[in-house]
Design a protein around this motif. Structure first.
Motif, mmCIF file in Angstrom:
data_model
loop_
_atom_site.group_PDB
_atom_site.id
_atom_site.type_symbol
_atom_site.label_atom_id
_atom_site.label_comp_id
_atom_site.label_asym_id
_atom_site.label_seq_id
_atom_site.Cartn_x
_atom_site.Cartn_y
_atom_site.Cartn_z
ATOM 1 N N VAL A 1 0.775 -1.060 -0.014
ATOM 2 C CA VAL A 1 -0.044 0.060 -0.034
ATOM 3 C C VAL A 1 0.904 1.177 0.047
ATOM 4 O O VAL A 1 1.653 1.519 0.956
ATOM 5 N N THR A 2 0.963 2.041 -1.308
ATOM 6 C CA THR A 2 1.533 3.385 -1.107
ATOM 7 C C THR A 2 0.638 4.237 -1.032
ATOM 8 O O THR A 2 -0.556 4.235 -1.451
ATOM 9 N N GLU A 3 0.953 5.235 -0.171
ATOM 10 C CA GLU A 3 0.063 6.714 0.010
ATOM 11 C C GLU A 3 0.900 7.942 -0.231
ATOM 12 O O GLU A 3 1.865 7.865 0.107
ATOM 13 N N ALA A 4 0.105 8.893 -0.590
ATOM 14 C CA ALA A 4 0.795 10.162 -1.055
ATOM 15 C C ALA A 4 1.111 10.876 0.484
ATOM 16 O O ALA A 4 0.240 10.516 1.413
ATOM 17 N N SER A 5 1.665 11.811 0.553
ATOM 18 C CA SER A 5 2.220 12.504 1.519
ATOM 19 C C SER A 5 0.979 13.246 2.097
ATOM 20 O O SER A 5 0.115 13.903 1.448
ATOM 21 N N LYS A 6 0.806 13.334 3.550
ATOM 22 C CA LYS A 6 -0.014 14.045 4.036
ATOM 23 C C LYS A 6 -0.127 15.785 3.628
ATOM 24 O O LYS A 6 1.209 16.233 3.904
ATOM 25 N N ILE A 7 -1.200 16.129 3.654
ATOM 26 C CA ILE A 7 -1.096 17.676 3.192
ATOM 27 C C ILE A 7 -1.629 18.483 4.637
ATOM 28 O O ILE A 7 -2.883 18.247 5.099
ATOM 29 N N PRO A 8 -1.239 19.809 5.009
ATOM 30 C CA PRO A 8 -1.587 20.280 6.091
ATOM 31 C C PRO A 8 -2.970 20.983 5.928
ATOM 32 O O PRO A 8 -3.093 21.415 4.535
ATOM 33 N N VAL A 9 -3.663 21.337 6.919
ATOM 34 C CA VAL A 9 -4.786 22.101 6.691
ATOM 35 C C VAL A 9 -4.455 23.393 7.439
ATOM 36 O O VAL A 9 -5.074 23.724 8.623
ATOM 37 N N LYS A 10 -3.556 24.167 6.565
ATOM 38 C CA LYS A 10 -3.312 25.477 7.043
ATOM 39 C C LYS A 10 -2.955 26.256 5.944
ATOM 40 O O LYS A 10 -2.721 25.740 4.664
ATOM 41 N N ASP A 11 -2.830 27.702 5.884
ATOM 42 C CA ASP A 11 -2.460 28.662 4.806
ATOM 43 C C ASP A 11 -0.790 28.490 4.627
ATOM 44 O O ASP A 11 0.050 28.914 5.565
ATOM 45 N N THR A 12 -0.166 27.544 3.631
ATOM 46 C CA THR A 12 1.148 27.453 3.493
ATOM 47 C C THR A 12 1.270 27.151 2.069
ATOM 48 O O THR A 12 0.340 26.516 1.409
ATOM 49 N N ILE A 13 2.618 27.202 1.709
ATOM 50 C CA ILE A 13 3.335 26.618 0.293
ATOM 51 C C ILE A 13 4.776 26.224 0.780
ATOM 52 O O ILE A 13 5.376 26.754 1.248
ATOM 53 N N TYR A 14 4.946 24.708 0.158
ATOM 54 C CA TYR A 14 5.957 24.208 0.251
ATOM 55 C C TYR A 14 6.481 23.347 -0.912
ATOM 56 O O TYR A 14 5.598 22.935 -1.643
#
Length: 800
Positions: free
Chosen positions: A223-236
């Motif tokens: 099982v491969t999963e994508a990275s978690k993405i934060p619930v906040k105003d950000t760009i990275y």
């Protein structure tokens, strides 16, 4: 006012202390968005100044509490701190949900523990994004090779196919970001069409226990999963650049992610990898380069109680096949296998000529979920995949070199509906239904007899898995799944082959038309498969766990096993299937004892797998064709037993130095013929010494020792070939395994801060330090050449 309330709370707590104070308050700390557990959360009771921390499973426990109402503060490094009040009048269980945010820079690298477990009674192995960074220019098979119990079936260096507990191909299910990969995995030289740079976490389940994904995973589920993405105003984002000496190439990959506090997010990623001919210690492995490109994007919204995501990925890989593995006459075959070096050695080049593969894979997914208060989480998903496989052979006329010998296009449509009621303390239920339609088209314009015919396949599956906590230490899990398969094919057979197999007596009704020495047939096959799991998990204390699991897996024959009748070009062999095959049924029992500790930890996993109607392919002879001489590999069914053990252990000597050990052994037996199974991984062990100093630029240096024993249990599939030049028969030895070998590798990396919001990680690795000559028993090209020599690689990762 706040001070007054605090003193009142303190007084009420002191009064409560005169009462019965033997109660406990316990539960889990859970991610609000996806239900994954959060270890390392700190809970503090106001007034008592009592503090506990959630363990690796997200579980916390307060002991010796009195009756009363308690104010508790809950904090986590990546979450918003939360305050709650809990009434305790008896032993109380209470789960708390936190909104999980991810920090930027290196802390974007997630620990495996924040990804939710896929089963409750199967021991799961995980690979984190930080570990994946070392394999930016490698394949998924190379990554999985770092786990105990996993090896690989190789076709040279660029085609790496995972083997789990002795089995591979259609017996292993690969889930890519929630989608089961349909990329014609039946071929021994068909590697998964996945770019490792799109992966944030990998979970390996050895066995068919995760019935949500499939019931036919005889070997296991990746099982491969994508990275978690934060619930906040950000760009990275992050960028990887790698360079390597062996193959004289490298790769570049970059990811950019934007998210908002209202839940909206988007991410885009692209990769480019280019290598020329790889090299053994003493010579160039001509025509073994590869050229890989990939692109992926996702966009969605993730709210507290609902979410929607759309995902698309494109993957294209052009792979050269060792030129010396495609020979002409029988004498050349015998000479190539008996020779110590390849019969064809050319100067290094980046050109990729025939024989080669050109694989293109498109994947599109749209998924939505909704949390219902009294029901649970309902998820609806649709996905579309298109896999095009081109295989180019060395043709007699150079004018035809640009025309593929095999041209297959597989289109897959899948829709699934899942319900997850994992919101109670004692009983959790997961259930769902899925439907899939597939269509395979084999282009006749190749001018070559089609190995796999045109066909349509329909699959309908339904599953249910429940777990019940008998106590705080003892959990039971039970599940079942039913799958129905229907295959409708259009297949040409040679009359001689049709009659030799007695198909004219067994299947006369499927003949549509007769053309001289060929028959057009319309096989319509149905398979009804039952799968099940039953397991327990017992926790002795905070350190020891015992997993016990029984799984029943049923696998319908794949198109190659049913319909093959001709030359498989990139495999350079003739393959013969069988219409008479039944579904393969496996009964696997596994036990795992795990100890977790800061100083010493281990896991011991013995298992046994009884497989009825096991479908196996093995060499039988050499056959002369107008294109040359080729080995004939034929499928048959038998009853088989696979048994083995996997061991992991680690010891921490100091704050900076630790040691790890892995050991894997599997034995496979053909019970019908009372012989060993072909292509069983030999016993292997890996040991590593790791120095890590967080205060010294987070420096990490690892020296790794890899020892692979000689495979001493194998079937004798040798045969004789007629040599016209000498009018004699000579032995073709395709069975005798190569000698044992020992390799040393060195890996190192360190972090350098570039600015307030950017970091540079520099990694240097050397594999096969002493440039050792060796041949891997599970490399299909071992008959013709040595494996890879020394390789120096540099890995630069910038996070911003």
């Amino acid at each position: 006012m706040r001070t007054y309330l605090y003193m009142l709370l303190l007084c009420s707590t002191m009064v409560a202390q005169n009462k019965d104070c033997n109660y406990t308050l316990s539960g889990k700390i859970i991610d609000l968005h996806d239900g994954s557990v959060l270890p390392g959360a700190v809970l503090t009771i106001a007034g008592l100044e009592t503090t506990v921390e959630s363990d690796i499973n997200g579980i916390y426990t307060f002991s010796n509490l009195c009756e009363g109402v308690y104010s508790i503060q809950i904090s986590h490094p990546n979450c918003t701190t939360q305050g709650v009040k809990v009434k305790v009048s008896s032993n109380t269980k209470r789960n708390f949900k936190l909104e999980h945010h991810l920090e930027e820079l290196n802390t974007i690298t997630l620990q495996a523990s924040i990804y939710r477990s896929k089963t409750k009674t199967n021991f799961e192995q995980k690979i984190t994004e930080k570990q994946l960074d070392r394999f930016s220019n490698a394949s998924l098979g190379d990554v999985l090779n770092t786990l105990s119990g996993v090896s690989s079936l190789n076709t040279g260096n660029a085609v790496v196919k995972p083997i789990i507990n002795g089995v591979h191909s259609s017996r292993i299910v690969v889930m890519n970001n929630g989608v089961r990969m349909e990329d014609q995995e039946w071929g021994a030289e068909h590697a998964p069409s996945i770019d490792v740079n799109t992966i944030g976490n990998i979970t390996l389940i050895k066995g068919a226990g995760a019935l949500k994904y499939s019931g036919d995973a005889v070997g296991g589920i990746i099982v491969t999963e994508a990275s978690k993405i934060p619930v906040k105003d950000t760009i990275y984002g992050k960028t990887h650049v790698t360079a390597a000496t062996n193959g004289r190439g490298g790769s570049i990959t970059s990811t950019l992610t934007k998210s908002y506090v209202n839940g909206w997010y988007g991410s885009v990623q692209g990769s480019l990898k280019r290598f020329g001919d790889y090299e053994a210690p003493d010579y160039v492995l001509s025509n073994t380069g590869n050229f890989e490109r990939s692109l992926s994007a996702r966009i969605g919204i993730n709210r507290f109680d609902y979410g929607v995501e759309a995902y698309y990925s494109f993957f294209k890989n052009e792979i050269g096949i060792l030129r010396a593995s495609h020979i002409g006459g029988a004498s050349d075959q015998v000479r190539a296998i008996n020779s110590g070096i390849p019969l064809i050695i050319r100067d290094f080049t980046y050109d990729i000529n025939a024989p080669k593969q050109d694989v293109t894979h498109h994947l599109f997914k749209v998924r939505g979920f909704k949390n219902f208060k009294n029901l649970g989480k309902v998820t609806l998903q649709y996905d579309l995949q298109q896999n095009e496989r081109l295989e180019f052979d060395v043709r007699r006329s150079s004018n035809d070199d640009d025309r593929p010998s095999l041209d297959l296009v597989l289109n897959s449509h899948t829709i699934r509906l899942d319900l997850d009621t994992d919101n109670t303390d004692l009983f959790n239920l997961k259930t769902g239904i899925m439907a899939q339609y597939q269509k395979n088209i084999a282009d006749p314009a190749t001018g070559v007899r089609r190995l796999i015919p045109d066909y349509e396949r329909f699959n309908l599956g339904i599953y249910g898995v429940a777990d019940y906590s008998i106590s705080d230490h003892f959990l039971v899990e039970v599940g079942g799944r039913f799958d129905y398969f229907n295959i409708d094919a259009q297949k040409f057979y040679k009359s001689s082959f049709w009659e030799d197999r007695n198909y004219d007596i067994l299947f006369p009704e499927i003949v549509v038309e007769v053309f001289n020495n060929q028959l057009l047939t319309n096989p319509k096959l149905d398979y009804s498969n039952l799968s099940a799991t039953l397991g327990t998990r017992y926790t002795f204390n905070d350190k020891y766990k015992l997993f016990m699991n029984y799984s029943l897996a049923s696998r319908a024959p794949n198109p190659s096993e049913l319909f093959s009748e001709g030359l498989h070009h990139s495999a350079s062999r003739i393959e013969l299937g069988d219409l008479r095959f039944n579904s393969e049924v496996a009964h696997k029992v596994s036990i795992t004892l795990q100890k977790q500790g800061t100083t010493f930890g281990f896991s011991i996993n013995p298992y046994i797998n009884f497989i009825n109607d096991f479908m196996i392919i093995e060499p039988t002879e050499i056959r002369q064709t107008i294109r040359g001489n080729f080995q004939v590999w034929e499928y048959r069914q038998t009853n088989a037993t696979l048994a083995g053990i996997d061991i992991d252990a680690s010891v921490t000597f100091t704050d900076y130095l630790n040691f790890y050990h892995q050991f894997s052994m599997v034995k496979g037996y053909d019970n019908t013929r009372d012989i060993s199974l072909i292509d069983m991984p030999p016993v292997n062990t890996t040991n590593g010494l790791v120095y890590q100093n967080k205060e010294l630029k987070n420096l990490r240096v690892e020296l790794q020792s890899e020892y692979t024993f000689r495979q001493n249990e194998f079937p004798n599939n040798n045969f004789e070939a007629f040599i016209p030049e000498t009018n004699t028969f000579e032995l073709v030895d395709v069975s005798t395994p190569p000698d044992a070998y020992h390799l040393l590798h060195l890996h190192s990396n360190a972090d350098f801060k570039l600015g307030e919001n950017s970091m540079l990680n520099v990694g240097i690795s050397v594999t096969n330090i002493f440039n050792t000559n060796y041949r891997n028993y599970l490399n299909r090209l071992r008959y013709y050449a040595d494996d890879l020599g020394r390789n120096l690689s540099i890995n630069l990762k910038i996070t911003y």
